[in-house]
Structures are given as C-alpha cells and as structure tokens.
Design a protein around this motif. Structure first.
Motif, PDB file in Angstrom:
ATOM      1  N   LEU A   1     -54.340  34.937  25.510  1.00 23.52           N
ATOM      2  CA  LEU A   1     -55.551  34.124  25.531  1.00 23.52           C
ATOM      3  C   LEU A   1     -55.513  33.089  24.400  1.00 23.52           C
ATOM      4  O   LEU A   1     -55.868  31.916  24.596  1.00 23.52           O
ATOM      5  CB  LEU A   1     -56.772  35.027  25.384  1.00 23.52           C
ATOM      6  N   LEU A   2     -55.069  33.506  23.220  1.00 24.73           N
ATOM      7  CA  LEU A   2     -54.961  32.578  22.094  1.00 24.73           C
ATOM      8  C   LEU A   2     -53.891  31.525  22.353  1.00 24.73           C
ATOM      9  O   LEU A   2     -54.096  30.334  22.078  1.00 24.73           O
ATOM     10  CB  LEU A   2     -54.639  33.351  20.816  1.00 24.73           C
ATOM     11  N   ARG A   3     -52.747  31.936  22.883  1.00 30.80           N
ATOM     12  CA  ARG A   3     -51.698  30.959  23.187  1.00 30.80           C
ATOM     13  C   ARG A   3     -52.187  29.935  24.204  1.00 30.80           C
ATOM     14  O   ARG A   3     -51.897  28.737  24.101  1.00 30.80           O
ATOM     15  CB  ARG A   3     -50.453  31.679  23.720  1.00 30.80           C
ATOM     16  N   THR A   4     -52.917  30.398  25.209  1.00 31.32           N
ATOM     17  CA  THR A   4     -53.470  29.494  26.218  1.00 31.32           C
ATOM     18  C   THR A   4     -54.415  28.487  25.579  1.00 31.32           C
ATOM     19  O   THR A   4     -54.398  27.293  25.902  1.00 31.32           O
ATOM     20  CB  THR A   4     -54.227  30.288  27.299  1.00 31.32           C
ATOM     21  N   SER A   5     -55.245  28.957  24.641  1.00 28.90           N
ATOM     22  CA  SER A   5     -56.176  28.073  23.952  1.00 28.90           C
ATOM     23  C   SER A   5     -55.438  26.952  23.226  1.00 28.90           C
ATOM     24  O   SER A   5     -55.802  25.773  23.324  1.00 28.90           O
ATOM     25  CB  SER A   5     -57.027  28.872  22.962  1.00 28.90           C
ATOM     26  N   HIS A   6     -54.364  27.311  22.509  1.00 28.52           N
ATOM     27  CA  HIS A   6     -53.625  26.294  21.767  1.00 28.52           C
ATOM     28  C   HIS A   6     -52.895  25.329  22.705  1.00 28.52           C
ATOM     29  O   HIS A   6     -52.773  24.136  22.390  1.00 28.52           O
ATOM     30  CB  HIS A   6     -52.653  26.959  20.793  1.00 28.52           C
ATOM     31  N   ARG A   7     -52.434  25.829  23.847  1.00 28.73           N
ATOM     32  CA  ARG A   7     -51.806  24.924  24.811  1.00 28.73           C
ATOM     33  C   ARG A   7     -52.816  23.899  25.311  1.00 28.73           C
ATOM     34  O   ARG A   7     -52.504  22.707  25.434  1.00 28.73           O
ATOM     35  CB  ARG A   7     -51.225  25.715  25.989  1.00 28.73           C
ATOM     36  N   LYS A   8     -54.033  24.375  25.612  1.00 32.86           N
ATOM     37  CA  LYS A   8     -55.055  23.473  26.131  1.00 32.86           C
ATOM     38  C   LYS A   8     -55.524  22.489  25.061  1.00 32.86           C
ATOM     39  O   LYS A   8     -55.775  21.314  25.351  1.00 32.86           O
ATOM     40  CB  LYS A   8     -56.242  24.285  26.664  1.00 32.86           C
ATOM     41  N   LEU A   9     -55.657  22.960  23.814  1.00 41.53           N
ATOM     42  CA  LEU A   9     -56.038  22.058  22.730  1.00 41.53           C
ATOM     43  C   LEU A   9     -55.001  20.943  22.565  1.00 41.53           C
ATOM     44  O   LEU A   9     -55.361  19.773  22.359  1.00 41.53           O
ATOM     45  CB  LEU A   9     -56.178  22.845  21.428  1.00 41.53           C
ATOM     46  N   LYS A  10     -53.737  21.301  22.670  1.00 44.87           N
ATOM     47  CA  LYS A  10     -52.681  20.299  22.529  1.00 44.87           C
ATOM     48  C   LYS A  10     -52.708  19.315  23.693  1.00 44.87           C
ATOM     49  O   LYS A  10     -52.553  18.102  23.505  1.00 44.87           O
ATOM     50  CB  LYS A  10     -51.319  20.991  22.445  1.00 44.87           C
ATOM     51  N   GLU A  11     -52.933  19.824  24.919  1.00 43.31           N
ATOM     52  CA  GLU A  11     -52.998  18.951  26.089  1.00 43.31           C
ATOM     53  C   GLU A  11     -54.126  17.942  25.974  1.00 43.31           C
ATOM     54  O   GLU A  11     -54.015  16.801  26.455  1.00 43.31           O
ATOM     55  CB  GLU A  11     -53.190  19.790  27.356  1.00 43.31           C
TER      56      GLU A  11
ATOM     57  N   THR B   1     -61.586  26.032  30.889  1.00 41.72           N
ATOM     58  CA  THR B   1     -60.946  25.453  29.716  1.00 41.72           C
ATOM     59  C   THR B   1     -61.897  25.411  28.529  1.00 41.72           C
ATOM     60  O   THR B   1     -61.522  25.740  27.397  1.00 41.72           O
ATOM     61  CB  THR B   1     -60.442  24.034  30.030  1.00 41.72           C
ATOM     62  N   ARG B   2     -63.140  25.009  28.762  1.00 43.49           N
ATOM     63  CA  ARG B   2     -64.110  24.911  27.664  1.00 43.49           C
ATOM     64  C   ARG B   2     -64.283  26.247  26.962  1.00 43.49           C
ATOM     65  O   ARG B   2     -64.375  26.311  25.739  1.00 43.49           O
ATOM     66  CB  ARG B   2     -65.456  24.411  28.197  1.00 43.49           C
TER      67      ARG B   2
ATOM     68  N   ALA C   1     -62.386  27.295  22.172  1.00 39.28           N
ATOM     69  CA  ALA C   1     -62.955  27.787  20.915  1.00 39.28           C
ATOM     70  C   ALA C   1     -62.093  28.873  20.273  1.00 39.28           C
ATOM     71  O   ALA C   1     -62.121  29.050  19.046  1.00 39.28           O
ATOM     72  CB  ALA C   1     -64.362  28.308  21.157  1.00 39.28           C
ATOM     73  N   ILE C   2     -61.318  29.599  21.063  1.00 39.39           N
ATOM     74  CA  ILE C   2     -60.507  30.681  20.508  1.00 39.39           C
ATOM     75  C   ILE C   2     -59.441  30.137  19.563  1.00 39.39           C
ATOM     76  O   ILE C   2     -59.129  30.741  18.542  1.00 39.39           O
ATOM     77  CB  ILE C   2     -59.875  31.508  21.646  1.00 39.39           C
ATOM     78  N   GLY C   3     -58.900  28.975  19.880  1.00 38.13           N
ATOM     79  CA  GLY C   3     -57.903  28.355  19.021  1.00 38.13           C
ATOM     80  C   GLY C   3     -58.488  27.730  17.769  1.00 38.13           C
ATOM     81  O   GLY C   3     -57.745  27.194  16.939  1.00 38.13           O
ATOM     82  N   LEU C   4     -59.825  27.789  17.621  1.00 37.21           N
ATOM     83  CA  LEU C   4     -60.501  27.235  16.446  1.00 37.21           C
ATOM     84  C   LEU C   4     -61.130  28.326  15.588  1.00 37.21           C
ATOM     85  O   LEU C   4     -61.865  28.031  14.651  1.00 37.21           O
ATOM     86  CB  LEU C   4     -61.578  26.235  16.896  1.00 37.21           C
ATOM     87  N   LEU C   5     -60.854  29.581  15.926  1.00 32.42           N
ATOM     88  CA  LEU C   5     -61.371  30.693  15.138  1.00 32.42           C
ATOM     89  C   LEU C   5     -60.710  30.725  13.762  1.00 32.42           C
ATOM     90  O   LEU C   5     -59.698  30.057  13.522  1.00 32.42           O
ATOM     91  CB  LEU C   5     -61.102  32.015  15.863  1.00 32.42           C
TER      92      LEU C   5
END
Length: 262
Positions: A177-187, A209-210, A214-218
């Motif tokens: 879930l965290l890896r997915t968050s960072h992929r989406k933030l980068k995209e 996506t929304r 937020a998980i990648g910003l914890l």
C-alpha cells in the motif's frame, strides 16, 4: 509487476472471474511482495483496485480483500468430498461457477455435470453436499451451498477490509500500500522525494488514488515501520486509509498506536 507478469500470476488464481463480493463486484487477483520478495496473492474487490468505480450512491469504496491462498485452500478442503473418487489429485475449482463472499460466508455455485457422470443420481450428490451444508440445494443444473468462513478469519474484525490474512500477508499488504502511494505521488509529480517536479503537479482522477496518496505523506518513521514489517500488530489498510488520520506526525503516531522511533 509489468502487464505480462500480472497476467501470468492471474492465471495461477483458480477463482479468477468466479469470485464476487457481497455487492456483486468481481474480486480480481492482486499481488504484493513480502520479506525476501515472497509473493502474496489476493482477491480484491474491484472498487479497491486502481481505476475501480465506486458503487452508485457511495462516497467511499466498499469491498474486501481475501488471501487467495487461504481462500482456495479452504474451498478445496471443504468441497473436495463432492468430487468423483477417481482421478489424480482432483481439484474442485473446475466445477465452480461462482463464489460470493459476504461477511463470514462463502456461497458457492457448482456445475453438477462436472461432479457426476451423465444420468447419475443427483440425490447422492445432494446427500454429500448436505454433510457440508444442511441447506445445500439443487437449482436446475447447479448445486448451491454455503460455507462458514469464520474458521479462517483468524480473529479479524467484521469491519476489516482485509479478510483471511495472516500476519505476514497483512504486513506485506501494508508495505505494498505504501509503495503504491509513492508510485502514484511520483506519477502526479507530487512526490516529497522530488520537489523539483512540484510545479508540474496534477490532481488525482479518482477516489482510489486520493485515498492512497496520504499514506506516502505520513511521518517517516511510520512509513519505515510499514516497509520493514515492524508496525503494530492489528494495524490494517482500513486504519491507514481512514479519513480521521491527523495531519500532524505526532497525531498520526497516536492514531496508529505507534511510538516515535528515536
């Protein structure tokens, strides 16, 4: 995973295109890495996957995530007695037409023709089915019965979207879930690791996506715990995706039951 790998892994999921959640959504194969790059397989409701659509009238995704391995093993062990006695290591999945997961029950529809010889007595099959489920019944050319899935829930709460997951699978799901968050933030050019791209930032196109951004910003120590599998036992995806998550790092730690790593 690239598309070819995902397609190959999907082919190893015998309930692919056969399993649905309580809302009628298909539960599609999904995959995550654990420690040592162990691959964990899941069946996940369509709305909880990328590009999944919300159910009409709903503002939040509804659905479930099942451990594919545990679900398949449970179904096979419960229904294997329905198969003809001959044949090398027979599996039940070829006879299954549809499985519906609802709370703590798996309702299974099987093709009678795949279970008995032509013109064989259906009553004998029904008798075997009633040893599994007293309410089992025959409808046209189908055998319908329900399985009490509580035996494999491992103490998960009824509100949890992650069903039938043991501890390693749960931790792998959180890391993915965290890896997915960072992929989406980068995209979206919104990654905190690439501030030089923020001037090109775009907005997420869907609720799925929304929720995950937020998980990648914890807090960094929270993210480290998710990746290394050291987060508190019992922490699940539903908690991480909660709209009640505080914005400040100390509030996040308190909300998730974590202490600030020194």
């Amino acid at each position: 995973y690239d598309f070819v790998n995902r397609r190959t892994h999907s082919a190893t999921c015998p309930l692919h295109n056969k399993i649905f959640d309580a809302h009628g959504q298909p539960m599609r194969p999904s995959f995550g890495y654990g420690r040592g790059k162990k691959i964990y397989r899941y069946y996940v409701s369509d709305t909880l996957l990328p590009l999944g659509r919300l159910k009409a009238g709903s503002t939040t995704p509804l659905g479930d995530r099942l451990s594919a391995e545990r679900t398949e093993r449970f179904v096979q062990s419960q229904l294997a007695s329905l198969l003809p006695p001959n044949g090398p290591e027979p599996e039940i999945f070829g006879a299954i037409k549809r499985v519906t997961f609802s709370a703590t029950t798996l309702t299974v529809i099987l093709d009678i023709a795949a279970l008995i010889e032509p013109n064989a007595c259906r009553d004998t099959l029904l008798d075997k089915a009633k040893k599994i489920d007293l309410a089992a019944k025959i409808e046209d050319d189908d055998l319908v019965l329900s399985l009490d899935a509580c035996a494999v829930r491992r103490g998960k709460t009824l509100r949890s979207k992650d069903r039938f997951l043991d501890e390693p699978e749960q931790r792998a799901a959180l890391a993915e879930l965290l890896r997915t968050s960072h992929r989406k933030l980068k995209e979206l050019n919104a990654s905190p690791l690439h501030p030089e791209m923020h001037e090109h930032m775009s907005t997420p196109i869907n609720e799925w996506t929304r929720e995950r951004l937020a998980i990648g910003l914890l807090a960094p120590d929270i993210q480290k715990a998710l990746l290394t599998g050291t987060a508190p036992l019992g922490l699940d995806a539903e908690k991480l995706l909660s709209r009640d998550m505080p914005l400040d790092w100390e509030g996040q730690r308190k909300f998730l039951g974590m202490k600030h790593a020194a």
